[in-house]
Design an enzyme around this catalytic site. Structure first.
Site, PDB file in Angstrom:
ATOM      1  N   TYR A   1       0.811  -1.222   0.000  1.00 40.60           N
ATOM      2  CA  TYR A   1       0.000   0.000   0.000  1.00 40.60           C
ATOM      3  C   TYR A   1       0.844   1.271   0.000  1.00 40.60           C
ATOM      4  O   TYR A   1       0.399   2.300   0.490  1.00 40.60           O
ATOM      5  CB  TYR A   1      -0.957  -0.032   1.193  1.00 40.60           C
ATOM      6  CG  TYR A   1      -2.141  -0.973   0.969  1.00 40.60           C
ATOM      7  CD1 TYR A   1      -3.015  -0.788  -0.106  1.00 40.60           C
ATOM      8  CD2 TYR A   1      -2.397  -2.032   1.833  1.00 40.60           C
ATOM      9  CE1 TYR A   1      -4.091  -1.637  -0.319  1.00 40.60           C
ATOM     10  CE2 TYR A   1      -3.482  -2.891   1.627  1.00 40.60           C
ATOM     11  CZ  TYR A   1      -4.323  -2.684   0.551  1.00 40.60           C
ATOM     12  OH  TYR A   1      -5.397  -3.519   0.342  1.00 40.60           O
TER      13      TYR A   1
ATOM     14  N   ASN B   1     -13.660  -3.687   3.250  1.00 39.25           N
ATOM     15  CA  ASN B   1     -14.285  -3.984   1.950  1.00 39.25           C
ATOM     16  C   ASN B   1     -13.890  -5.341   1.360  1.00 39.25           C
ATOM     17  O   ASN B   1     -13.915  -5.542   0.155  1.00 39.25           O
ATOM     18  CB  ASN B   1     -14.063  -2.824   0.965  1.00 39.25           C
ATOM     19  CG  ASN B   1     -12.602  -2.582   0.671  1.00 39.25           C
ATOM     20  OD1 ASN B   1     -11.723  -3.281   1.188  1.00 39.25           O
ATOM     21  ND2 ASN B   1     -12.322  -1.600  -0.168  1.00 39.25           N
TER      22      ASN B   1
ATOM     23  N   HIS C   1      -9.154  -7.281  -2.209  1.00 42.99           N
ATOM     24  CA  HIS C   1      -8.268  -6.397  -2.971  1.00 42.99           C
ATOM     25  C   HIS C   1      -8.095  -6.940  -4.379  1.00 42.99           C
ATOM     26  O   HIS C   1      -7.986  -8.149  -4.563  1.00 42.99           O
ATOM     27  CB  HIS C   1      -6.886  -6.338  -2.296  1.00 42.99           C
ATOM     28  CG  HIS C   1      -5.831  -5.770  -3.198  1.00 42.99           C
ATOM     29  ND1 HIS C   1      -5.685  -4.419  -3.406  1.00 42.99           N
ATOM     30  CD2 HIS C   1      -4.913  -6.367  -4.012  1.00 42.99           C
ATOM     31  CE1 HIS C   1      -4.707  -4.212  -4.294  1.00 42.99           C
ATOM     32  NE2 HIS C   1      -4.223  -5.379  -4.669  1.00 42.99           N
TER      33      HIS C   1
HETATM   34  P1  IDP Z   1      -8.978  -0.322  -4.184  1.00 38.77           P
HETATM   35  O1  IDP Z   1      -8.804  -1.369  -3.099  1.00 38.77           O
HETATM   36  O2  IDP Z   1     -10.383  -0.343  -4.740  1.00 38.77           O
HETATM   37  O3  IDP Z   1      -7.904  -0.367  -5.245  1.00 38.77           O
HETATM   38  P2  IDP Z   1      -7.627   2.038  -3.116  1.00 38.77           P
HETATM   39  O4  IDP Z   1      -8.027   3.444  -3.377  1.00 38.77           O
HETATM   40  O5  IDP Z   1      -6.377   1.535  -3.770  1.00 38.77           O
HETATM   41  O6  IDP Z   1      -8.872   1.101  -3.464  1.00 38.77           O
HETATM   42  O7  IDP Z   1      -7.498   1.887  -1.540  1.00 38.77           O
HETATM   43  C1  IDP Z   1      -6.892   0.738  -0.987  1.00 38.77           C
HETATM   44  C2  IDP Z   1      -7.703   0.295   0.199  1.00 38.77           C
HETATM   45  O8  IDP Z   1      -7.625   1.299   1.224  1.00 38.77           O
HETATM   46  C3  IDP Z   1      -9.207   0.130  -0.036  1.00 38.77           C
HETATM   47  O9  IDP Z   1      -9.550  -1.108  -0.600  1.00 38.77           O
HETATM   48  C4  IDP Z   1      -9.760   0.283   1.373  1.00 38.77           C
HETATM   49  O10 IDP Z   1      -9.550  -0.921   2.121  1.00 38.77           O
HETATM   50  C5  IDP Z   1      -8.844   1.363   1.931  1.00 38.77           C
HETATM   51  N1  IDP Z   1      -9.409   2.699   1.751  1.00 38.77           N
HETATM   52  C6  IDP Z   1      -9.397   3.443   0.614  1.00 38.77           C
HETATM   53  N2  IDP Z   1      -9.992   4.642   0.804  1.00 38.77           N
HETATM   54  C7  IDP Z   1     -10.382   4.645   2.104  1.00 38.77           C
HETATM   55  C8  IDP Z   1     -11.063   5.629   2.915  1.00 38.77           C
HETATM   56  O11 IDP Z   1     -11.411   6.716   2.473  1.00 38.77           O
HETATM   57  N3  IDP Z   1     -11.291   5.284   4.216  1.00 38.77           N
HETATM   58  C9  IDP Z   1     -10.895   4.076   4.741  1.00 38.77           C
HETATM   59  N4  IDP Z   1     -10.259   3.138   4.006  1.00 38.77           N
HETATM   60  C10 IDP Z   1     -10.003   3.414   2.708  1.00 38.77           C
HETATM   61 MG    MG Z   2      -5.903   0.087  -5.142  1.00 45.53          MG
END
Ligand code: IDP
Ligand code: MG
Length: 131
Positions: free
Chosen positions: A49, A112, A115
């Protein structure tokens, strides 16, 4: 043939969704090429990350991903990265298509379930971290 990296996060494993999730990728027509259950270390979490270092949710994200075992997988097939992202759904489950994994099984952006790599280059980079 393209490869993508997918990981069932600790909440997905704890909620017994591993079989359901794998089944969806299989039915889409992707081929499972590697699978491993493991505990993510701090070093792996930071590497995975690193694009999010400094964001307000970063520390929570690292703690979340290290909170229990994950299932790391490599799936391959035509346009595998995009195919996987569409099965997975939008980052925020509230905005995800209701038929997607996040749309159907999650409510909270910080829990969520799953990944998926966002590009073929990210997939290559992430596969090296976990395999
Ligand atoms: P993705 O998993 O859909 O690629 P990314 O923007 O790469 O999304 O973010 C990585 C992970 O970080 C997300 O899957 C989620 O678990 C967490 N995340 C992203 N944005 C937020 C936020 O605004 N609040 C809390 N967790 C977040
Ligand atoms: Mg991502």
């Amino acid at each position: 043939m393209e490869q993508t990296f997918v990981m069932i996060k600790p909440d997905g494993v704890q909620r017994n969704l591993v079989g359901e999730i794998i089944s969806r990728f299989e039915r889409k027509g992707l081929r499972l090429s590697a699978l491993k259950m493991l505990n993510v270390t701090k070093e792996m979490a930071y590497e995975h990350y690193k694009e999010h270092v400094g964001k307000p949710f970063f520390d929570d994200l690292v703690a979340y991903i290290m909170s229990g075992p994950v299932v790391a997988m490599v799936w391959e097939g035509f346009d595998a990265v995009q195919a996987a992202r569409s099965i997975i759904g939008a980052t925020d489950p509230k905005k995800a298509d209701p038929g997607s994994i996040r749309g159907m099984f999650a409510t909270d952006i910080s829990r969520n379930i799953i990944h998926g790599a966002d590009s073929p280059d990210s997939a290559k980079r992430e596969i090296k971290i976990y395999f």
